[in-house]
Design a protein around this motif. Structure first.
Motif, PDB file in Angstrom:
ATOM      1  N   PHE A  87       0.916  -1.496   0.008  1.00  0.00           N
ATOM      2  CA  PHE A  87       0.413   0.197   0.451  1.00  0.00           C
ATOM      3  C   PHE A  87       0.984   1.104   0.283  1.00  0.00           C
ATOM      4  CE2 PHE A  87      -1.715   3.309   2.500  1.00  0.00           C
ATOM      5  CZ  PHE A  87      -3.171   3.686   1.341  1.00  0.00           C
ATOM      6  N   LEU A  88       1.929   1.626   0.432  1.00  0.00           N
ATOM      7  CA  LEU A  88       2.746   2.595   1.108  1.00  0.00           C
ATOM      8  C   LEU A  88       3.028   3.174   0.177  1.00  0.00           C
ATOM      9  CD1 LEU A  88       3.955   2.116   4.991  1.00  0.00           C
ATOM     10  CD2 LEU A  88       2.820   3.554   3.814  1.00  0.00           C
ATOM     11  N   CYS A  89       3.959   1.988  -1.170  1.00  0.00           N
ATOM     12  CA  CYS A  89       4.315   2.049  -2.661  1.00  0.00           C
ATOM     13  C   CYS A  89       3.014   2.249  -3.812  1.00  0.00           C
ATOM     14  CB  CYS A  89       5.019   0.231  -3.358  1.00  0.00           C
ATOM     15  SG  CYS A  89       6.529   0.217  -1.834  1.00  0.00           S
ATOM     16  N   GLY A  90       1.769   2.205  -3.397  1.00  0.00           N
ATOM     17  CA  GLY A  90       0.951   2.461  -4.453  1.00  0.00           C
ATOM     18  C   GLY A  90       0.686   4.315  -4.397  1.00  0.00           C
ATOM     19  N   ASP A  91      -0.002   4.665  -5.390  1.00  0.00           N
ATOM     20  CA  ASP A  91      -0.485   6.209  -5.778  1.00  0.00           C
ATOM     21  C   ASP A  91      -1.245   6.803  -4.941  1.00  0.00           C
ATOM     22  OD1 ASP A  91       0.646   7.377  -7.756  1.00  0.00           O
ATOM     23  OD2 ASP A  91      -0.791   6.946  -9.264  1.00  0.00           O
ATOM     24  N   MET A  92      -2.225   5.867  -3.288  1.00  0.00           N
ATOM     25  CA  MET A  92      -2.376   6.389  -2.435  1.00  0.00           C
ATOM     26  C   MET A  92      -2.079   6.373  -1.461  1.00  0.00           C
ATOM     27  SD  MET A  92      -5.975   6.245  -4.001  1.00  0.00           S
ATOM     28  CE  MET A  92      -5.156   7.310  -5.547  1.00  0.00           C
ATOM     29  N   ALA A  93      -1.066   5.941  -1.677  1.00  0.00           N
ATOM     30  CA  ALA A  93      -0.449   6.796  -0.690  1.00  0.00           C
ATOM     31  C   ALA A  93       0.910   7.493  -0.432  1.00  0.00           C
ATOM     32  CB  ALA A  93       0.258   5.006  -0.035  1.00  0.00           C
ATOM     33  N   ARG A  94       0.843   8.570  -2.063  1.00  0.00           N
ATOM     34  CA  ARG A  94       1.972   9.239  -2.261  1.00  0.00           C
ATOM     35  C   ARG A  94       1.882  10.497  -1.349  1.00  0.00           C
ATOM     36  NH1 ARG A  94      -2.321   9.345  -5.921  1.00  0.00           N
ATOM     37  NH2 ARG A  94      -3.750  11.568  -5.931  1.00  0.00           N
ATOM     38  N   SER A  95       0.901  10.772  -0.325  1.00  0.00           N
ATOM     39  CA  SER A  95       1.396  11.330   0.558  1.00  0.00           C
ATOM     40  C   SER A  95       1.679  11.080   2.049  1.00  0.00           C
ATOM     41  CB  SER A  95       0.139  12.696   0.524  1.00  0.00           C
ATOM     42  OG  SER A  95      -0.932  13.081  -0.331  1.00  0.00           O
ATOM     43  N   ILE A  96       1.893  10.111   1.737  1.00  0.00           N
ATOM     44  CA  ILE A  96       1.815   9.776   3.441  1.00  0.00           C
ATOM     45  C   ILE A  96       3.698   9.453   3.282  1.00  0.00           C
ATOM     46  CG2 ILE A  96       2.625   7.789   4.825  1.00  0.00           C
ATOM     47  CD1 ILE A  96      -0.076   6.363   3.924  1.00  0.00           C
ATOM     48  N   THR A  97       4.346  10.275   3.427  1.00  0.00           N
ATOM     49  CA  THR A  97       6.444  10.296   3.891  1.00  0.00           C
ATOM     50  C   THR A  97       6.507  10.603   5.727  1.00  0.00           C
ATOM     51  OG1 THR A  97       7.739  11.061   2.662  1.00  0.00           O
ATOM     52  CG2 THR A  97       6.473  12.568   3.018  1.00  0.00           C
ATOM     53  N   GLY A  98       7.512  10.549   6.096  1.00  0.00           N
ATOM     54  CA  GLY A  98       7.921  10.616   7.026  1.00  0.00           C
ATOM     55  C   GLY A  98       7.638  10.176   7.998  1.00  0.00           C
ATOM     56  N   ALA A  99       6.680   9.026   8.275  1.00  0.00           N
ATOM     57  CA  ALA A  99       5.678   9.036   8.914  1.00  0.00           C
ATOM     58  C   ALA A  99       6.382   6.999   9.404  1.00  0.00           C
ATOM     59  CB  ALA A  99       4.212   7.999   8.631  1.00  0.00           C
ATOM     60  N   ALA A 100       5.973   7.244  10.935  1.00  0.00           N
ATOM     61  CA  ALA A 100       6.387   5.727  11.530  1.00  0.00           C
ATOM     62  C   ALA A 100       5.053   4.836  11.816  1.00  0.00           C
ATOM     63  CB  ALA A 100       7.388   6.444  12.913  1.00  0.00           C
ATOM     64  N   ILE A 101       4.723   4.199  10.921  1.00  0.00           N
ATOM     65  CA  ILE A 101       2.991   3.751  11.285  1.00  0.00           C
ATOM     66  C   ILE A 101       3.450   2.028  12.075  1.00  0.00           C
ATOM     67  CG2 ILE A 101       1.417   2.423   9.891  1.00  0.00           C
ATOM     68  CD1 ILE A 101       2.685   4.163   7.937  1.00  0.00           C
ATOM     69  N   ALA A 102       2.475   2.503  12.936  1.00  0.00           N
ATOM     70  CA  ALA A 102       2.595   1.517  14.227  1.00  0.00           C
ATOM     71  C   ALA A 102       2.100   0.299  13.262  1.00  0.00           C
ATOM     72  CB  ALA A 102       1.819   2.382  15.543  1.00  0.00           C
ATOM     73  N   MET A 103       2.518  -0.597  13.479  1.00  0.00           N
ATOM     74  CA  MET A 103       1.566  -1.958  13.762  1.00  0.00           C
ATOM     75  C   MET A 103       1.763  -2.992  14.550  1.00  0.00           C
ATOM     76  SD  MET A 103       1.305  -4.844  10.265  1.00  0.00           S
ATOM     77  CE  MET A 103       0.219  -3.605   9.352  1.00  0.00           C
ATOM     78  N   ASP A 104       1.456  -3.060  15.503  1.00  0.00           N
ATOM     79  CA  ASP A 104       1.583  -3.661  16.571  1.00  0.00           C
ATOM     80  C   ASP A 104       0.499  -4.114  17.906  1.00  0.00           C
ATOM     81  OD1 ASP A 104       0.729  -0.794  18.404  1.00  0.00           O
ATOM     82  OD2 ASP A 104       3.017  -0.294  18.651  1.00  0.00           O
ATOM     83  N   GLY A 105      -0.157  -4.121  17.477  1.00  0.00           N
ATOM     84  CA  GLY A 105      -1.504  -4.410  18.261  1.00  0.00           C
ATOM     85  C   GLY A 105      -1.938  -3.866  19.602  1.00  0.00           C
ATOM     86  N   GLY A 106      -1.750  -2.111  19.461  1.00  0.00           N
ATOM     87  CA  GLY A 106      -1.803  -1.881  20.792  1.00  0.00           C
ATOM     88  C   GLY A 106      -0.878  -1.277  21.661  1.00  0.00           C
ATOM     89  N   TRP A 107       0.662  -1.737  21.229  1.00  0.00           N
ATOM     90  CA  TRP A 107       1.542  -1.490  22.056  1.00  0.00           C
ATOM     91  C   TRP A 107       2.392  -0.274  22.687  1.00  0.00           C
ATOM     92  CZ3 TRP A 107       6.692  -4.809  20.939  1.00  0.00           C
ATOM     93  CH2 TRP A 107       7.532  -4.690  21.413  1.00  0.00           C
ATOM     94  N   THR A 108       2.765   0.485  22.123  1.00  0.00           N
ATOM     95  CA  THR A 108       2.579   1.556  21.415  1.00  0.00           C
ATOM     96  C   THR A 108       1.825   3.238  22.059  1.00  0.00           C
ATOM     97  OG1 THR A 108       3.003   2.164  19.544  1.00  0.00           O
ATOM     98  CG2 THR A 108       5.118   1.160  20.469  1.00  0.00           C
ATOM     99  N   ALA A 109       0.686   2.850  22.284  1.00  0.00           N
ATOM    100  CA  ALA A 109      -0.510   3.038  22.714  1.00  0.00           C
ATOM    101  C   ALA A 109      -0.855   3.353  24.028  1.00  0.00           C
ATOM    102  CB  ALA A 109      -2.061   2.232  21.537  1.00  0.00           C
ATOM    103  N   ARG A 110      -0.164   2.772  24.933  1.00  0.00           N
ATOM    104  CA  ARG A 110      -0.138   2.922  26.556  1.00  0.00           C
ATOM    105  C   ARG A 110       0.323   3.730  26.307  1.00  0.00           C
ATOM    106  NH1 ARG A 110      -0.842  -2.004  28.486  1.00  0.00           N
ATOM    107  NH2 ARG A 110      -0.494  -4.345  27.766  1.00  0.00           N
TER     108      ARG A 110
END
Length: 260
Positions: A237-260
Motif C-alpha cells: 500500500f505504501l508503495c502505491g499511488d494512494m499513499a503518495r501523501s504519506i511520508t515521514g511517518a512511523a506507522i505502528a503495527m503493534d497490536g496497541g503496544w505503543t498506544a499505552r
C-alpha cells in the motif's frame, strides 16, 4: 501502477523480508532478494519466486555488517535489474544483554546492519529515484523504534535512529515524488520468534501458550502475533499511488503496544 517497477528488499530470504518480496513480485515487480545463509536454499527461493510470479528475481549476498556492502548492493540491483524504484531496508539482527555487559563489537554490528546500512543504501538509491521523479523508501523499523525494552540497548538505539532517519529523508525529498516511511511492527510471527518461544518455554517451565501470552506478547494488548503477510500488505500500500501523501511517518503495527 507497480507492475514493471524494481524493488530491493534487504534481509529477504526469510521472515518479513521474504513476505514483502513475495507480495511485490505478485504485484508484477522485479525483485532483488538479499540474504546470507545457505546459498543453495536461497537460490531455490529465488528460482521459485521468479517461476511462480513470472517476474525477474535476482539474489545478492552482501554482508551488511560491512559498511560498503550496502552501496554495492544498490549498485548491483540497478545494474542487474535496470534501475531501482523501491528500497526496503528490512535487514536486522538482535543481541540481548545488560548495558554494562554489552559487547562493543555486537553494538557496532547491530548499528551497521540496522542503521548504517539503511543510510548507505538510501544514499546510493536516491539519485536514481530523483532522475526518475518517483521512488519509495521503506524502513522496517519496530515498536522499539518508538518505545524501549530493557537489555536491548543496541537494537532500540538503532531502531530509534532509523525512525529519525526516515523523517529527515522524507523532508529532504518531499517535493521529488519520493516518499520515505517506517513500518513499526510489534512481535511478528517469524521463524526467529518461534525459536524464542521454545527457548523461553524451557527456561520458565511454561507451556508454549503461556509463554506466548505472558512472556512474548506481554506488552502487545491484542495478545496475538502480527503475521508477516500483514506487514507485506502495508508495504505494498505504501508503495502505491494512494499513499503518495504519506511520508515521514512511523506507522505502528503493534497490536496497541505503543498506544499505552
Amino acid at each position: 501502477m507497480l507492475r514493471g517497477k524494481t524493488a530491493l528488499v534487504t534481509g529477504s530470504t526469510s521472515g518479513i523480508g521474504w513476505a514483502v518480496a513475495q507480495a511485490f513480485a505478485q504485484q508484477g515487480m522485479n525483485v532483488m532478494l538479499h540474504g546470507l545463509g545457505d546459498p543453495d536454499a536461497n537460490e531455490a527461493l529465488r528460482a521459485r519466486l521468479e517461476r511462480e510470479a513470472e517476474v525477474r528475481v535476482k539474489l545478492h549476498s552482501a554482508n551488511l555488517a560491512e559498511p560498503a556492502e550496502a552501496e554495492r548492493l544498490v549498485i548491483d540491483t540497478a545494474s542487474q535489474l535496470g534501475g531501482i524504484d523501491i528500497l526496503v531496508n528490512n535487514a536486522g539482527i538482535q543481541f540481548v544483554a545488560a548495558v554494562e555487559e554489552f559487547p562493543p563489537e555486537r553494538w557496532t554490528e547491530i548499528q551497521n546492519v540496522v542503521l548504517n546500512a539503511s543510510f548507505r543504501a538510501t544514499r546510493a538509491a536516491v539519485p536514481e529515484m530523483r532522475r526518475r521523479g518517483w521512488g519509495r523508501i521503506l524502513n522496517i523499523a519496530s515498536a522499539h523504534g518508538v518505545v524501549a525494552s530493557p537489555f536491548k540497548s543496541a537494537y532500540v538505539a538503532a531502531k530509534h535512529a532509523q525512525v529519525g532517519l526516515t523523517k529527515s529523508v522524507a523532508l529532504e525529498l518531499a517535493e521529488t515524488g519520493i516518499t520515505c516511511n517506517a513500518i513499526c511492527p510489534g512481535y511478528v510471527r517469524t521463524p526467529l520468534v518461534e525459536n524464542q518461544i521454545d527457548a523461553q518455554a524451557k527456561v520458565h517451565g511454561l507451556s508454549r501458550e503461556r509463554v506466548v501470552r505472558d512472556v512474548i506478547l506481554a506488552a502487545q494488548p491484542t495478545k496475538r502475533f502480527i503475521e508477516v503477510e500483514e506487514v507485506a500488505a502495508l508495504a505494498v500500500f505504501l508503495c502505491g499511488d494512494m499513499a503518495r501523501s504519506i511520508t515521514g511517518a512511523a506507522i505502528a503495527m503493534d497490536g496497541g503496544w505503543t498506544a499505552r
